[in-house]
Design a protein around this motif. Structure first.
Motif, PDB file in Angstrom:
ATOM      1  N   LEU A 207       0.846  -1.198   0.000  1.00  0.00           N
ATOM      2  CA  LEU A 207       0.000   0.000   0.000  1.00  0.00           C
ATOM      3  C   LEU A 207       0.885   1.254   0.000  1.00  0.00           C
ATOM      4  CD1 LEU A 207      -3.068   0.447   0.086  1.00  0.00           C
ATOM      5  CD2 LEU A 207      -2.901   0.677   2.566  1.00  0.00           C
ATOM      6  N   ILE A 208       1.938   1.225   0.798  1.00  0.00           N
ATOM      7  CA  ILE A 208       2.859   2.375   0.850  1.00  0.00           C
ATOM      8  C   ILE A 208       3.497   2.592  -0.527  1.00  0.00           C
ATOM      9  CG2 ILE A 208       5.022   3.255   1.872  1.00  0.00           C
ATOM     10  CD1 ILE A 208       4.276   1.589   4.403  1.00  0.00           C
ATOM     11  N   GLU A 209       3.909   1.492  -1.167  1.00  0.00           N
ATOM     12  CA  GLU A 209       4.554   1.612  -2.493  1.00  0.00           C
ATOM     13  C   GLU A 209       3.629   2.299  -3.491  1.00  0.00           C
ATOM     14  OE1 GLU A 209       7.111  -2.431  -1.808  1.00  0.00           O
ATOM     15  OE2 GLU A 209       5.670  -2.392  -3.490  1.00  0.00           O
ATOM     16  N   ARG A 210       2.337   1.907  -3.439  1.00  0.00           N
ATOM     17  CA  ARG A 210       1.385   2.499  -4.394  1.00  0.00           C
ATOM     18  C   ARG A 210       1.215   3.997  -4.125  1.00  0.00           C
ATOM     19  NH1 ARG A 210      -3.635  -1.077  -3.719  1.00  0.00           N
ATOM     20  NH2 ARG A 210      -4.546   0.326  -5.254  1.00  0.00           N
ATOM     21  N   VAL A 211       1.177   4.367  -2.844  1.00  0.00           N
ATOM     22  CA  VAL A 211       1.030   5.789  -2.507  1.00  0.00           C
ATOM     23  C   VAL A 211       2.295   6.557  -2.934  1.00  0.00           C
ATOM     24  CG1 VAL A 211       0.795   7.431  -0.584  1.00  0.00           C
ATOM     25  CG2 VAL A 211      -0.612   5.359  -0.651  1.00  0.00           C
ATOM     26  N   VAL A 212       3.464   5.946  -2.768  1.00  0.00           N
ATOM     27  CA  VAL A 212       4.714   6.601  -3.198  1.00  0.00           C
ATOM     28  C   VAL A 212       4.686   6.799  -4.715  1.00  0.00           C
ATOM     29  CG1 VAL A 212       7.225   6.302  -3.398  1.00  0.00           C
ATOM     30  CG2 VAL A 212       6.069   5.720  -1.262  1.00  0.00           C
ATOM     31  N   GLU A 213       4.160   5.794  -5.447  1.00  0.00           N
ATOM     32  CA  GLU A 213       4.144   5.859  -6.918  1.00  0.00           C
ATOM     33  C   GLU A 213       3.314   7.021  -7.452  1.00  0.00           C
ATOM     34  OE1 GLU A 213       4.533   1.170  -7.610  1.00  0.00           O
ATOM     35  OE2 GLU A 213       2.824   2.132  -8.646  1.00  0.00           O
ATOM     36  N   ASP A 214       2.059   7.137  -6.948  1.00  0.00           N
ATOM     37  CA  ASP A 214       1.181   8.142  -7.571  1.00  0.00           C
ATOM     38  C   ASP A 214       0.824   9.314  -6.653  1.00  0.00           C
ATOM     39  OD1 ASP A 214      -0.665   7.128  -5.846  1.00  0.00           O
ATOM     40  OD2 ASP A 214      -1.841   6.057  -7.353  1.00  0.00           O
ATOM     41  N   GLY A 215       1.276   9.297  -5.405  1.00  0.00           N
ATOM     42  CA  GLY A 215       1.051  10.423  -4.509  1.00  0.00           C
ATOM     43  C   GLY A 215      -0.378  10.556  -4.007  1.00  0.00           C
ATOM     44  N   HIS A 216      -1.242   9.517  -4.253  1.00  0.00           N
ATOM     45  CA  HIS A 216      -2.624   9.598  -3.766  1.00  0.00           C
ATOM     46  C   HIS A 216      -2.779   8.846  -2.440  1.00  0.00           C
ATOM     47  CE1 HIS A 216      -3.925  11.559  -7.294  1.00  0.00           C
ATOM     48  NE2 HIS A 216      -3.712  10.513  -8.108  1.00  0.00           N
ATOM     49  N   ALA A 217      -3.521   9.476  -1.500  1.00  0.00           N
ATOM     50  CA  ALA A 217      -3.777   8.810  -0.213  1.00  0.00           C
ATOM     51  C   ALA A 217      -4.688   7.607  -0.440  1.00  0.00           C
ATOM     52  CB  ALA A 217      -4.444   9.801   0.737  1.00  0.00           C
ATOM     53  N   ARG A 218      -4.513   6.589   0.380  1.00  0.00           N
ATOM     54  CA  ARG A 218      -5.348   5.390   0.231  1.00  0.00           C
ATOM     55  C   ARG A 218      -5.769   4.854   1.597  1.00  0.00           C
ATOM     56  NH1 ARG A 218      -2.197   4.917  -4.164  1.00  0.00           N
ATOM     57  NH2 ARG A 218      -3.222   4.246  -6.082  1.00  0.00           N
ATOM     58  N   GLU A 219      -6.916   4.122   1.584  1.00  0.00           N
ATOM     59  CA  GLU A 219      -7.377   3.456   2.816  1.00  0.00           C
ATOM     60  C   GLU A 219      -7.739   2.025   2.448  1.00  0.00           C
ATOM     61  OE1 GLU A 219     -10.208   5.535   5.317  1.00  0.00           O
ATOM     62  OE2 GLU A 219     -11.238   3.640   5.722  1.00  0.00           O
ATOM     63  N   GLN A 220      -7.345   1.079   3.255  1.00  0.00           N
ATOM     64  CA  GLN A 220      -7.654  -0.321   2.945  1.00  0.00           C
ATOM     65  C   GLN A 220      -7.856  -1.101   4.243  1.00  0.00           C
ATOM     66  OE1 GLN A 220      -4.975  -2.035  -0.016  1.00  0.00           O
ATOM     67  NE2 GLN A 220      -5.235  -4.036   0.960  1.00  0.00           N
ATOM     68  N   GLU A 221      -8.818  -2.043   4.216  1.00  0.00           N
ATOM     69  CA  GLU A 221      -8.974  -2.928   5.369  1.00  0.00           C
ATOM     70  C   GLU A 221      -8.308  -4.245   5.031  1.00  0.00           C
ATOM     71  OE1 GLU A 221     -12.958  -3.090   6.895  1.00  0.00           O
ATOM     72  OE2 GLU A 221     -13.009  -0.916   7.151  1.00  0.00           O
ATOM     73  N   MET A 222      -7.620  -4.838   5.986  1.00  0.00           N
ATOM     74  CA  MET A 222      -6.927  -6.101   5.707  1.00  0.00           C
ATOM     75  C   MET A 222      -6.920  -6.993   6.947  1.00  0.00           C
ATOM     76  SD  MET A 222      -3.058  -4.522   5.413  1.00  0.00           S
ATOM     77  CE  MET A 222      -3.405  -3.294   4.192  1.00  0.00           C
ATOM     78  N   ARG A 223      -6.954  -8.305   6.687  1.00  0.00           N
ATOM     79  CA  ARG A 223      -6.850  -9.277   7.784  1.00  0.00           C
ATOM     80  C   ARG A 223      -5.462  -9.900   7.702  1.00  0.00           C
ATOM     81  NH1 ARG A 223     -12.180 -11.263   9.287  1.00  0.00           N
ATOM     82  NH2 ARG A 223     -11.507 -13.399   9.445  1.00  0.00           N
ATOM     83  N   VAL A 224      -4.694  -9.744   8.745  1.00  0.00           N
ATOM     84  CA  VAL A 224      -3.319 -10.252   8.718  1.00  0.00           C
ATOM     85  C   VAL A 224      -3.012 -10.951  10.035  1.00  0.00           C
ATOM     86  CG1 VAL A 224      -2.494  -8.421   7.176  1.00  0.00           C
ATOM     87  CG2 VAL A 224      -2.377  -8.084   9.634  1.00  0.00           C
ATOM     88  N   ARG A 225      -1.994 -11.778  10.018  1.00  0.00           N
ATOM     89  CA  ARG A 225      -1.568 -12.454  11.244  1.00  0.00           C
ATOM     90  C   ARG A 225      -0.617 -11.545  12.016  1.00  0.00           C
ATOM     91  NH1 ARG A 225      -3.827 -16.748  12.727  1.00  0.00           N
ATOM     92  NH2 ARG A 225      -5.154 -17.576  11.110  1.00  0.00           N
ATOM     93  N   ARG A 226      -0.792 -11.486  13.319  1.00  0.00           N
ATOM     94  CA  ARG A 226       0.020 -10.557  14.116  1.00  0.00           C
ATOM     95  C   ARG A 226       1.464 -11.068  14.260  1.00  0.00           C
ATOM     96  NH1 ARG A 226      -1.864  -8.031  19.860  1.00  0.00           N
ATOM     97  NH2 ARG A 226       0.077  -7.113  20.498  1.00  0.00           N
ATOM     98  N   PRO A 227       2.439 -10.302  13.793  1.00  0.00           N
ATOM     99  CA  PRO A 227       3.840 -10.722  13.921  1.00  0.00           C
ATOM    100  C   PRO A 227       4.288 -10.617  15.391  1.00  0.00           C
ATOM    101  CG  PRO A 227       3.561  -8.954  12.299  1.00  0.00           C
ATOM    102  CD  PRO A 227       2.308  -9.032  13.074  1.00  0.00           C
ATOM    103  N   PRO A 228       5.313 -11.318  15.859  1.00  0.00           N
ATOM    104  CA  PRO A 228       6.035 -12.299  15.065  1.00  0.00           C
ATOM    105  C   PRO A 228       5.446 -13.698  15.163  1.00  0.00           C
ATOM    106  CG  PRO A 228       7.173 -11.947  17.141  1.00  0.00           C
ATOM    107  CD  PRO A 228       5.961 -11.058  17.163  1.00  0.00           C
TER     108      PRO A 228
END
Ligand code: ADP
Length: 374
Positions: A70-91
């Protein structure tokens, strides 16, 4: 509520990193969200304790690949983004996080990331509702007993022997009530609190030594021998008071649910950036049907025995919450008649490898200055 502090991470030598404006840091310090500010190459310039606590930052990097994309995409085009995601808590990856991630470019070239844990918000709501119902029910027993004993004292007022007997029982019930109220306060704090805002580096060997010291008298009364393994030299990052309470609860249980002349041992070790603290007893053990339920609030395998030991049924719920709030877990192995082993696993703190984690050790006073430290 304690303010989270947003701390500077060390700069990568030879790389010019974007500035993080003071106003941004001041705003992040008062937001309850996990927050980070990263450079366009993805390295973390600032993060708050909540972000580290959720395991989202390690060694100056963002740990979750979806957030990095998500950060890479924002760096590429300079547009803010919001996304919901389900991930496993590290470590450890045992707990599922449901994150709402907002990523926005700051004018300076740095990228701001705000993260909320939606599952946690929902869970805390449900837990609070159940908890109030359970507590009201549990309080009824000692309060009812006190009322009956008071009646008994009145009825026996011309018999000093009986009055003494009932008064002593009132003392026992009053002390049970006060333990219960203390455990309820501890647990409700844990359920609604972020321990990482009061976090510090904790020496695991010292933690074990102190916990053992605190249960020595209890063990002595039952002639139970307390043993410790070799020191492990590991550090964890967390609230020392809470970690000590968790370990003390495991040790007190190991002693209470063991016959006299047995042994209780605490072993520690490090495996793959995880520190394990295991409390092993030769006690009555727990039947397979009950073993999954012992971490529930107010669950007791044998309520009559728990009454004798003065247990509140909240000890293991406290241990579970402390472990989870530190990004870890508590598991149990048990066999009736053989004994039980309760193991707390916590992410290891690695001072030499993580500039971000080291940075958030510093006192919060410099956090509003906006000066990155080299
Ligand atoms: P309590 O205050 O009743 O001890 P806990 O939450 O600490 O409440 O533990 C829940 C239940 O789990 C206990 O009532 C007991 O039945 C069981 N238990 C906990 N630790 C042990 C142990 N080391 N050995 C056997 N049973 C245990």
């Amino acid at each position: 509520m304690t303010e989270p502090s947003t701390k500077p991470a060390a700069r990568t030598p030879g790389v010019v990193q974007p500035d993080v404006p003071d106003e941004v840091i001041r705003v992040l310090n008062v937001l309850p969200s996990a927050s980070m500010v990263v450079a366009p190459d993805g390295s973390v310039l600032r993060c708050n304790a909540r972000a580290t606590g959720l395991g989202l930052v390690s060694r100056s990097s963002v740990t979750i690949p979806d957030i990095r994309h998500l950060i890479e995409r924002v760096v590429e085009d300079g547009h803010a983004r919001e996304q919901e995601m389900r991930v496993r808590r590290p470590p450890l990856g045992r707990e599922l996080l449901e994150l709402r991630v907002r990523v926005a470019p700051l004018g300076t070239g740095a990228i701001l990331i705000l993260i909320d844990d939606l599952a946690e918000e929902r869970r805390v709501d449900v837990v609070r509702r159940d908890f109030v119902a359970n507590v009201s029910h549990e309080l009824k027993t000692p309060v009812g007993a006190l009322a009956l004993l008071a009646e008994a004292v009145l009825a026996a007022s011309d018999d000093p022997e009986q009055v003494r007997h009932f008064a002593e029982r009132m003392q026992v019930e009053a002390s049970r009530l006060s333990h219960l109220v203390q455990d309820v306060i501890d647990l409700s704090r844990l359920q609604g609190d972020d321990p990482m805002t009061r976090a510090e580096v904790v020496d695991v060997d010292e933690l074990v030594r102190r916990a053992i010291d605190e249960v020595r008298t209890l063990a002595g009364r039952q002639d139970i021998e307390l043993l410790t393994g070799d020191p492990c030299g590991a550090l964890v990052y967390g609230d020392e008071r809470q970690l000590l309470a968790a370990l003390r609860n495991l040790l007190a249980n190991a002693i209470s649910y063991s016959p006299s002349h047995t042994r209780v041992a605490v072993g520690t070790r490090q495996v793959d950036q995880v520190v394990e603290i295991a409390v092993k007893d030769q006690g009555i053990g727990i039947a397979p049907n009950d073993v999954d339920r012992v971490f529930e609030r107010f669950y007791r395998v044998d309520p009559a025995r728990s009454r004798v030991t003065g247990g509140t049924g909240l000890g293991l719920a406290i241990v579970k919450h402390v472990s989870q709030n530190h990004g870890g877990e508590c598991t149990v192995w048990s066999e009736p008649g053989v004994g039980s082993t309760f193991t707390i696993r916590l992410p290891e703190y690695q001072p030499s490898s993580s500039s971000v984690d080291r940075a958030i050790d510093l006192d919060a006073t410099d956090s509003a200055s906006g000066e990155d430290q080299a």
